[in-house]
Design an enzyme around this catalytic site. Structure first.
Site: not given
Ligand code: 4NP
Length: 169
Positions: A19, A22, A24-26, A136
């Protein structure tokens, strides 16, 4: 996924989730995928990591709201942020970008288009039709983090279903 892929203990399948920050999402995708792998006792067959296309949060643990959301579902996020690097293109078997901007930034590093087959969007594996991005959540509230968790969880489960068929034990 290519028909040719064969996953063995000697040749584990390497997945990198990517993401922007690095944090939150990934890291959520990395933690969820690892959790599903653990549940199915498939640890020897996978190597899982995450990275960001920016250097903004290098060394940081996952965002506290991402951790809170993951913990609620029994998932631990243990990653420390690192920046995506060109060597990752060679190293990993599958590189999953959370949104189109991440995808484009990764593809730009693949200057000779040698790795295009292994660079995909996380939501290419989402069994529920909808948007093709994991949005995001950074500047929003908990509902955004819940949405990220839900999308990532069902996409990771579908991806693992597909990969499990490639395991040669
Ligand atoms: P991520 O979320 O890409 O899912 O880790 C973000 C984290 C930090 C920022 C943006 C998005 N930021 O602007 O610092």
């Amino acid at each position: 996924m290519s028909e040719k892929v064969q996953i063995t203990k000697e040749n584990p399948f390497k997945i990198l989730f990517v993401c922007l920050g690095n944090i939150c999402r990934s890291p959520t995708a990395e933690g969820v995928f690892q959790h599903l792998v653990n549940e199915r006792e498939l640890q020897p067959y996978f190597y899982i990591d995450s990275a960001g296309t920016s250097a903004w949060h290098i060394g940081e643990p996952a965002n506290s709201k991402s951790q809170q959301m993951a913990n609620k579902h029994g998932v631990k996020l243990n990653s420390r942020a690192r920046k995506f690097e060109t060597a990752d293109l060679e190293e990993f078997d599958l590189i999953l970008a959370m949104d189109r901007e991440n995808l484009q930034n990764i593809r730009q590093l693949d200057t000779q288009n040698r790795f295009s087959d292994k660079i995909k969007l996380m939501r290419d594996f989402d069994p529920q039709p909808g948007d093709d991005e994991v949005p995001d959540p950074y500047y929003g509230g908990m509902d955004g983090f819940q949405h990220v968790f839900d999308v990532v969880h069902r996409s990771c489960a579908a991806l693992l279903d597909e990969l499990e068929e490639k395991i040669e034990s």
